[in-house]
Every structure is written in C-alpha cells, then in structure tokens.
Enzyme design. Structure first.
Site, mmCIF file in Angstrom:
data_model
loop_
_atom_site.group_PDB
_atom_site.id
_atom_site.type_symbol
_atom_site.label_atom_id
_atom_site.label_comp_id
_atom_site.label_asym_id
_atom_site.label_seq_id
_atom_site.Cartn_x
_atom_site.Cartn_y
_atom_site.Cartn_z
ATOM 1 N N GLY A 1 0.806 -1.221 0.000
ATOM 2 C CA GLY A 1 0.000 0.000 0.000
ATOM 3 C C GLY A 1 0.835 1.266 0.000
ATOM 4 O O GLY A 1 2.072 1.231 -0.056
ATOM 5 N N LEU B 1 1.349 3.592 2.405
ATOM 6 C CA LEU B 1 2.232 3.698 3.558
ATOM 7 C C LEU B 1 3.151 2.476 3.653
ATOM 8 O O LEU B 1 4.347 2.608 3.911
ATOM 9 C CB LEU B 1 1.395 3.826 4.845
ATOM 10 C CG LEU B 1 2.173 3.936 6.154
ATOM 11 C CD1 LEU B 1 3.053 5.202 6.165
ATOM 12 C CD2 LEU B 1 1.211 3.973 7.348
ATOM 13 N N ASP C 1 -2.349 -12.696 3.866
ATOM 14 C CA ASP C 1 -3.682 -12.108 4.023
ATOM 15 C C ASP C 1 -3.942 -12.010 5.525
ATOM 16 O O ASP C 1 -4.047 -13.019 6.219
ATOM 17 C CB ASP C 1 -4.708 -13.024 3.340
ATOM 18 C CG ASP C 1 -6.131 -12.498 3.481
ATOM 19 O OD1 ASP C 1 -6.371 -11.630 4.354
ATOM 20 O OD2 ASP C 1 -6.999 -12.964 2.734
ATOM 21 N N ALA D 1 -4.974 -2.313 5.434
ATOM 22 C CA ALA D 1 -6.255 -1.702 5.809
ATOM 23 C C ALA D 1 -7.226 -1.808 4.653
ATOM 24 O O ALA D 1 -6.821 -1.907 3.489
ATOM 25 C CB ALA D 1 -6.057 -0.229 6.172
ATOM 26 N N THR E 1 -9.525 0.617 2.954
ATOM 27 C CA THR E 1 -9.517 2.080 3.020
ATOM 28 C C THR E 1 -10.594 2.767 2.168
ATOM 29 O O THR E 1 -10.591 3.992 2.072
ATOM 30 C CB THR E 1 -8.132 2.632 2.604
ATOM 31 O OG1 THR E 1 -7.764 2.072 1.339
ATOM 32 C CG2 THR E 1 -7.075 2.299 3.622
ATOM 33 N N THR F 1 -6.907 6.695 12.034
ATOM 34 C CA THR F 1 -7.386 7.764 11.172
ATOM 35 C C THR F 1 -8.178 8.833 11.928
ATOM 36 O O THR F 1 -8.737 8.551 12.999
ATOM 37 C CB THR F 1 -8.308 7.136 10.090
ATOM 38 O OG1 THR F 1 -8.965 8.184 9.378
ATOM 39 C CG2 THR F 1 -9.381 6.243 10.696
ATOM 40 N N ASP F 2 -8.258 10.012 11.325
ATOM 41 C CA ASP F 2 -9.127 11.073 11.854
ATOM 42 C C ASP F 2 -10.605 10.700 11.725
ATOM 43 O O ASP F 2 -11.462 11.326 12.348
ATOM 44 C CB ASP F 2 -8.869 12.384 11.089
ATOM 45 C CG ASP F 2 -9.034 12.232 9.586
ATOM 46 O OD1 ASP F 2 -8.393 11.324 9.007
ATOM 47 O OD2 ASP F 2 -9.803 13.002 8.966
ATOM 48 N N TYR G 1 -16.342 2.589 7.936
ATOM 49 C CA TYR G 1 -14.868 2.630 7.902
ATOM 50 C C TYR G 1 -14.328 3.159 9.237
ATOM 51 O O TYR G 1 -13.470 2.525 9.865
ATOM 52 C CB TYR G 1 -14.389 3.513 6.735
ATOM 53 C CG TYR G 1 -12.912 3.848 6.784
ATOM 54 C CD1 TYR G 1 -11.950 2.898 6.457
ATOM 55 C CD2 TYR G 1 -12.476 5.122 7.166
ATOM 56 C CE1 TYR G 1 -10.590 3.204 6.515
ATOM 57 C CE2 TYR G 1 -11.131 5.437 7.219
ATOM 58 C CZ TYR G 1 -10.190 4.472 6.894
ATOM 59 O OH TYR G 1 -8.848 4.785 6.963
ATOM 60 N N LYS H 1 -12.133 1.174 12.050
ATOM 61 C CA LYS H 1 -10.794 1.623 12.449
ATOM 62 C C LYS H 1 -10.730 1.859 13.964
ATOM 63 O O LYS H 1 -9.705 1.596 14.591
ATOM 64 C CB LYS H 1 -10.415 2.905 11.695
ATOM 65 C CG LYS H 1 -10.209 2.738 10.188
ATOM 66 C CD LYS H 1 -9.042 1.840 9.825
ATOM 67 C CE LYS H 1 -7.699 2.420 10.200
ATOM 68 N NZ LYS H 1 -6.585 1.524 9.767
#
Ligand SMILES: NC(=O)c1ccc[n+]([C@@H]2O[C@H](COP(=O)([O-])OP(=O)(O)OC[C@H]3O[C@@H](n4cnc5c(N)ncnc54)[C@H](OP(=O)(O)O)[C@@H]3O)[C@@H](O)[C@H]2O)c1
Length: 286
Positions: A12, A14, A37, A61, A63, A102-103, A126, A130
């Site tokens: 990904g 990141l 996986d 993730a 996303t 995440t925000d 989502y 998270k």
C-alpha cells in the site's frame, strides 16, 4: 539497535514506503496481501512464528470509505478482526505492534486541533472499523497506535493530493473543500516518526502522527499550486456538503501532534512536507 521488522500490507501507500525506508536501518520482511492475508488468522500466526519479528508494523487496511457501507463485514474483518489477530500474535511473541488509524474515528464537531483524549464518534463503517482496530491493537502489551490523516507521498502516488496536483499541472479546474480542516500526513514523515518511536523506546500508546499545523483542502490545493509553480491555477473552494458524499467526513479534523512532540518525536510543518514531496524525484515525474 537493528530490529527485525515485519511490515504487513506492504503493497500500500504507507506500507510500500515503510518497507523501503525502514530497510536502511533494520532487517525488514515485507509482506504484501499476496504473501500474507491478514484476515487469515492461522496464516498470520504461522508467519509470525516463522519470522519471529521484534516489531510488527501493520500497514494493511480496508480504506474505501464509501464502499465500506456496502461491504461492512470485509471492512471489519481487515480493519478490526485482523488487528486483533496481529495484536494476539504480537503479545504471544513479545513483539511490538505498530498500527495506524485515522481522523475518521472523530465526528468533526470539535472546533480545535484534536487530541488523543478527545472522544471518538465515527460517522461510518470505515471509521467504526478503524476505531475497533485501535482498541484491539491496544490489547498488545507493547503497542503504538498512530492516527494519520490525509496521507500522501507513497510510492504509487494515488492520494487525493496526487489527484489535485495532477489537475493543477494539467490546467484543469480544481474544486476543493473550503470547510474541512485537516492536518495532512506525509508518508516519509510517518515512517521517520515510526522509526524514531522505536529507536527511543517512547511510551507505548496512542499518538496523533500528523504533520504540524492544519489547513483546509482548499488551502492545501492553493499551496500545491504555489509549490508547483502554477499560482494562477483555477481553484474553487466549495462546501463539503455540496459533494453529496455517501459517508460524512469529519468537518473539523485538525489534529494536534503535541503528545508525539513531547515524547521526543516532533513532526515537520505540513507545508514543509508538501514541499519536500514535490521536490522528490517520484513526484516530479507524476
Ligand atoms: N490514505 C489516507 O488518506 C489515510 C488517512 C487516514 C488514515 N489512513 C490509514 O493509514 C493506513 C495506511 O493507509 P494507506 O493509504 O497506505 O492504504 P492503502 O494504500 O489502501 O494500503 C492498504 C494496503 O492494505 C492491503 N490489504 C487490504 N486487505 C488486506 C488483507 N486482507 N491482507 C493483507 N493486506 C491487505 C492492501 O492490499 P491491496 O493493494 O491488494 O488492496 C493495500 O496494499 C491505514 O491504516 C489507513 O486506514 C489512511
């Protein structure tokens, strides 16, 4: 100290940067989804037992924020249940787990930079998945949960910032939210912060790992235009409500990284980060 680091989700945005850049000081085993996986608990256990990493860095993730509403079980499987598996494997083998959030765990109603003790209240599947992932990650005795936001700069150049930059360079009009505030995160700075937390042995816990300062998406687009040498680019600031998004994004999502700074890991300003990204050879080619 040179560590053995297992990076999962290494294909990904990141994960790619993480695997590439941590190699300069650590031994890295990079596992893309094809190799591991994370939703296959038995495979994760076997892999961790074989590699015996000092650190597991979870960059995997689900996303797709809007699609998660139609595929809630897949989102929960990857973003929550798989994190539980990784946390248990880390606990069993005395490894440190690094996990990213995440925000989107916030509802965007607090009108000041968000701190780690602010109450989460995710608005969609989502964000909920998270948040559950954060809670599961925190079950590992040795864990860093790093919330990042509006990530940009990975090897594949497919972030919202890349798309805006592409439009600016092509002379196409850009419509950007004038009312959603964000503290963007440059992947190189997130990787460096991750490495530094591990190096100094900072206290385990939850940190906001964003570049310093905040802006709106409209402000971001205008800064990009300046940096790209296109100050005349046609940029229109629009309200987020005009976009008809399936899932509400947190409106006020400026984040404070003070806790990270106080732990000994200061983050550069977001404008500095954008500048470095544009100067990097990869970005120049896009
Ligand atoms: N992007 C942002 O703006 C943003 C903002 C805030 C927080 N974050 C968080 O930051 C972290 C990194 O995000 P990113 O932008 O790097 O995401 P990304 O580019 O979508 O990468 C996620 C990676 O996870 C892999 N993956 C998905 N399901 C998997 C599975 N079952 N097993 C193993 N790997 C799997 C994906 O594989 P495939 O390539 O095969 O799909 C992909 O390589 C995530 O925790 C994300 O929630 C991102």
């Amino acid at each position: 100290m040179k560590l053995l680091v297992l990076v999962v989700g290494a294909g990904g945005q990141l994960g790619g940067a993480m695997a590439e850049q941590l190699q300069t000081r650590h031994t890295v085993v990079a596992a893309t989804r094809a190799r591991l996986d994370v939703t296959d608990a038995r495979a994760v256990d076997a892999f961790v037992d074989e590699v015996r990493p000092d650190v597991i860095v979870n960059c995997s993730a689900y996303t797709n924020v809007d699609r998660a509403e139609d595929e809630p079980l897949t989102a929960l499987d990857v973003n929550a249940m798989a994190v539980r598996t990784l946390a248990r494997a880390a606990a069993r083998t005395d490894a440190t787990l690094v996990h990213y959030s995440t925000d989107f765990v916030f509802d965007g109603s607090i009108d000041r930079p968000l701190v780690e003790t602010d109450p989460p209240n995710p608005r969609g599947t989502y964000g909920l998945s998270k948040l559950l992932g954060e809670w599961f990650a925190a079950d590992a005795p040795r864990h860093y949960v790093l919330r990042v936001e509006s990530l940009f700069g990975g090897p594949r150049g497919r972030s919202s910032i890349d798309r805006i930059l592409e439009n600016i360079r092509a002379g196409r009009p850009v419509r950007a939210f004038a009312d959603r505030t964000v503290s963007p995160s440059y992947v190189d700075d997130v990787v460096a912060a991750t490495a530094e937390l591990l190096r100094i042995g900072a206290p385990f816990g939850l940190y906001h790992c964003v570049n310093s300062g905040w802006t709106t998406w409209d402000g971001l687009a205008r800064e990009l235009a300046q940096l790209a040498g296109r100050p005349e680019a046609p940029i229109e600031g629009v309200p987020m409500a005009s976009a008809g998004l399936a899932v509400e994004r947190p409106l006020r999502a400026a984040m404070s990284n003070r806790k990270l700074t106080e732990a000994g890991v200061p983050m550069p300003d977001w404008r500095d980060a954008l500048g470095r990204y544009l100067e990097s050879a990869g970005a120049a080619d896009r």
